[in-house]
Each structure stands twice: as structure tokens, then as C-alpha cells.
Design an enzyme around this catalytic site. Structure first.
Site, short mmCIF file in Angstrom:
data_model
loop_
_atom_site.label_atom_id
_atom_site.label_comp_id
_atom_site.label_asym_id
_atom_site.label_seq_id
_atom_site.Cartn_x
_atom_site.Cartn_y
_atom_site.Cartn_z
N TYR A 156 -28.33 53.89 -120.90
CA TYR A 156 -29.07 55.09 -120.47
C TYR A 156 -30.58 54.83 -120.47
O TYR A 156 -31.29 55.17 -119.52
CB TYR A 156 -28.72 56.23 -121.43
CG TYR A 156 -29.27 57.59 -121.09
CD1 TYR A 156 -28.65 58.38 -120.12
CD2 TYR A 156 -30.38 58.10 -121.76
CE1 TYR A 156 -29.15 59.64 -119.83
CE2 TYR A 156 -30.87 59.37 -121.47
CZ TYR A 156 -30.25 60.13 -120.51
OH TYR A 156 -30.73 61.39 -120.22
N LYS A 160 -32.93 54.92 -117.17
CA LYS A 160 -34.06 55.87 -117.09
C LYS A 160 -35.40 55.14 -116.97
O LYS A 160 -36.32 55.64 -116.32
CB LYS A 160 -34.04 56.80 -118.30
CG LYS A 160 -32.83 57.75 -118.33
CD LYS A 160 -32.79 58.67 -117.12
CE LYS A 160 -31.74 59.75 -117.24
NZ LYS A 160 -31.68 60.61 -116.04
P1 NDP Z 1 -25.10 68.01 -117.63
O1 NDP Z 1 -24.05 67.11 -118.17
O2 NDP Z 1 -25.28 69.38 -118.21
O3 NDP Z 1 -24.96 68.13 -116.03
C1 NDP Z 1 -24.82 66.97 -115.26
C2 NDP Z 1 -24.84 67.32 -113.80
O4 NDP Z 1 -24.79 66.11 -113.03
C3 NDP Z 1 -23.64 68.14 -113.35
O5 NDP Z 1 -24.06 68.98 -112.29
C4 NDP Z 1 -22.67 67.08 -112.85
O6 NDP Z 1 -21.71 67.55 -111.89
C5 NDP Z 1 -23.65 66.11 -112.19
N1 NDP Z 1 -23.12 64.74 -112.08
C6 NDP Z 1 -22.80 63.89 -113.07
N2 NDP Z 1 -22.37 62.73 -112.57
C7 NDP Z 1 -22.44 62.85 -111.22
C8 NDP Z 1 -22.13 61.99 -110.13
N3 NDP Z 1 -21.65 60.76 -110.34
N4 NDP Z 1 -22.30 62.45 -108.87
C9 NDP Z 1 -22.77 63.71 -108.65
N5 NDP Z 1 -23.10 64.56 -109.63
C10 NDP Z 1 -22.93 64.13 -110.90
O7 NDP Z 1 -26.47 67.15 -117.79
P2 NDP Z 1 -27.97 67.62 -118.11
O8 NDP Z 1 -28.29 68.84 -117.37
O9 NDP Z 1 -28.18 67.60 -119.57
O10 NDP Z 1 -28.79 66.39 -117.51
C11 NDP Z 1 -29.36 66.44 -116.21
C12 NDP Z 1 -30.34 65.29 -116.09
O11 NDP Z 1 -31.35 65.41 -117.08
C13 NDP Z 1 -29.68 63.92 -116.30
O12 NDP Z 1 -30.26 62.98 -115.43
C14 NDP Z 1 -30.04 63.61 -117.74
O13 NDP Z 1 -30.06 62.24 -117.98
C15 NDP Z 1 -31.44 64.22 -117.82
N6 NDP Z 1 -31.90 64.50 -119.16
C16 NDP Z 1 -31.22 65.39 -119.97
C17 NDP Z 1 -31.69 65.62 -121.23
C18 NDP Z 1 -31.03 66.58 -122.15
O14 NDP Z 1 -31.48 66.67 -123.31
N7 NDP Z 1 -30.02 67.32 -121.73
C19 NDP Z 1 -32.89 64.94 -121.77
C20 NDP Z 1 -33.50 64.03 -120.84
C21 NDP Z 1 -33.02 63.84 -119.59
P3 NDP Z 1 -20.30 68.26 -112.39
O15 NDP Z 1 -20.68 69.64 -112.87
O16 NDP Z 1 -19.46 68.30 -111.17
O17 NDP Z 1 -19.75 67.39 -113.47
#
Ligand code: NDP
Length: 249
Positions: A156, A160
Site C-alpha cells: 500500500y 501510494k
Molecule cells: P472503502 O473501502 O470505504 O471504499 C473503497 C471504494 O473503492 C469502494 O467504492 C469500492 O467499490 C471501490 N473499489 C475498490 N476496489 C476497486 C476496483 N478494483 N475497481 C473499482 N472500484 C474499486 O475505502 P476508503 O473510502 O477508505 O478509501 C478510498 C481511498 O482513500 C483509497 O484510495 C484509500 O487508499 C484512500 N485512503 C483512505 C484512508 C482511510 O483512512 N480510510 C486514508 C488514506 C487514504 P465497491 O463498493 O464496489 O467495493
């Protein structure tokens, strides 16, 4: 006041979490939004309804960001329905945590392909219409893990950090055409990605964060909305932390 009226946005991973908050926020500011999701159709439908409740148009498209043809299809759908693409936010992301010595090839590749290569595919797909229009906003959701590294998250952190390189290289390539490329680096935000962390780890994160709390999805979406606005025209190649002071560069 951020005004995105008449703009069209694409958000990857828009069905849940941070991506969903970004989709809704961009719509609230006036944009029509096309977003992708991997498989959670009911969450996607709910997000789509939230956009439509703002009086904006929404496209929810199932598609894996690791598939370049899905990126092209998402852009084509936005162009066909909205007639334009002004904004791309790469938010889709996953974690497959393990220590380096125990990490499987599969866990390594899954995270790199989704979090880094997926953003490349979507960026490549939007650049042609953006270059033609001589305007555009690209925002990548990176992480403090990409800036500082995180034990147990080599895949990860590498993805990133790679996204930061992609952000800056893209910014340099297209700056003269009115297109900006920036990244937002959230700290720890409570979503389905982080609620799985054990309580003692969550407590450790809170105490390491100068503000002493997790962030909210809305706080991330606020900064993304600004970077997508006309007001952010002279901001490019930047990594904006939204992390309660966790990483200070
Ligand atoms: P969630 O797990 O809550 O949501 C992930 C989202 O990404 C969902 O909409 C999911 O779709 C979609 N997704 C995952 N894999 C794929 C794929 N292969 N193709 C298309 N869509 C995909 O994650 P977060 O909201 O927590 O994270 C969102 C972003 O923020 C990420 O990039 C994460 O790394 C980043 N981030 C998050 C942090 C945190 O503390 N939460 C901190 C720093 C960065 P579906 O609903 O269909 O599964």
C-alpha cells in the site's frame, strides 16, 4: 464558494467511503458525476440517488480499475451523457496488509494494480478529452502511508508513493494546457477500510495524530472540491495532507 456548475466529473471507487463523499460533494457544488465501483451495486445505487437528489446527473458504472478497457468505457460513458469531462478523481483503493517477509505475490500485485496502475489507466483515458478542451482537474487520493511509509503496508505504501510520482509527472506534462494534477493525502479516516483495524491500533493512530482524532470523509471531500475548482487554477503537482497534522513535510 466553490462553483462546479456545468462541469462533469469522473470518480473511481465512488460507491462507498471517501469516494462516495467526493461524488456527493462534487454534485453539491454543481457537477454531474460518473463513478465506478467494483461490485457493491446497492451502495452504488444509493450514491447515485444522492447525486440525483442534488438535481445533478449521475452514472454508476460497475468496472474494475485494474481493467484498462473499463477506464476507457467510463470516460466514453461520461462523454456520451455529459458531453465533457472536466474532473477526474482517482479514489478506488484497497489494502492487503502483511509484513514484507510474509507478503504474498498476490497481495503485492493486487494493491499495486488497484491503487496505482488503476489510477494510471483512468488518467490516460481522460487526458485526450481534457487536452482537447485545454482544461482539466485530476486529483489522486494517496495516503500518509505513501509519504511516510507504514509498517505492515509495504504494498500500500509503495502504491501510494507511486501515485505521488504519477501525480507530479502528469502535472509537468500537462500544466501548459490548463490541466492540473494534484494529490490529497488523508491520514486516518473512519471508513470500511479502517474500521477493520483493531481498537489498540486505532487508539495508537489517534494518539500519534496532533489533532487527536480521525478525519471524516467530508473533510477529505472538502479539499478535493477546492482542487477541482477554478480557484485552484495555479495549484499543480502538490500533495495536500488532510491528516490532522500527522505528517508535516
Ligand atoms: P472503502 O473501502 O470505504 O471504499 C473503497 C471504494 O473503492 C469502494 O467504492 C469500492 O467499490 C471501490 N473499489 C475498490 N476496489 C476497486 C476496483 N478494483 N475497481 C473499482 N472500484 C474499486 O475505502 P476508503 O473510502 O477508505 O478509501 C478510498 C481511498 O482513500 C483509497 O484510495 C484509500 O487508499 C484512500 N485512503 C483512505 C484512508 C482511510 O483512512 N480510510 C486514508 C488514506 C487514504 P465497491 O463498493 O464496489 O467495493
Amino acid at each position: 464558494m466553490i462553483d462546479l456548475t456545468g462541469k462533469a466529473a469522473i470518480v473511481t471507487g465512488g460507491s462507498r467511503g471517501i469516494g462516495r463523499a467526493i461524488v456527493v460533494r462534487l454534485a453539491t457544488q454543481g457537477a454531474d458525476v460518473a463513478f465506478s465501483y467494483r461490485g457493491n451495486e446497492s451502495a452504488a445505487e444509493e450514491t447515485k440517488s444522492a447525486v440525483e437528489a442534488q438535481g445533478r446527473r449521475a452514472i454508476a458504472r460497475q468496472g474494475d480499475v485494474t481493467d484498462p478497457s473499463a477506464a476507457n468505457a467510463l470516460v466514453a460513458a461520461a462523454l456520451e451523457t455529459f458531453g465533457r469531462v472536466d474532473i477526474l478523481v482517482n479514489s478506488a483503493g484497497i489494502t492487503r496488509d502483511d509484513l514484507v517477509m510474509r507478503m504474498t505475490d498476490e497481495a503485492w500485485h493486487a494493491v499495486i494494480e488497484t491503487n496505482l496502475t488503476g489510477a494510471f489507466y483512468a488518467t490516460r483515458a481522460v487526458l485526450r478529452p481534457m487536452l482537447r478542451a485545454r482544461r482539466g482537474r485530476i486529483v489522486n487520493i494517496t495516503s500518509v502511508a505513501g509519504q511516510a511509509g507504514n509498517a505492515g503496508q509495504a504494498n500500500y505504501s509503495a502504491a501510494k508513493a507511486g501515485l505521488i510520482g504519477l501525480t507530479k509527472a502528469t502535472a509537468r506534462e500537462v500544466a501548459s494546457r490548463g490541466i492540473t494534477s494534484n494529490a490529497v493525502a488523508p491520514g486516518f479516516v473512519l471508513t470500511e477500510l479502517t474500521t477493520v483495524l483493531p481498537e489498540n491500533i486505532q487508539e495508537g493512530i489517534r494518539s500519534a495524530t496532533p489533532m487527536g482524532r480521525f478525519g471524516t470523509v467530508e473533510e477529505v471531500a472538502d479539499v478535493v472540491a477546492f482542487l477541482c475548482s477554478d480557484e485552484a487554477a495555479y495549484v499543480t503537482g502538490q500533495i495536500i495532507g488532510v491528516d490532522g497534522g500527522l505528517v508535516m513535510m
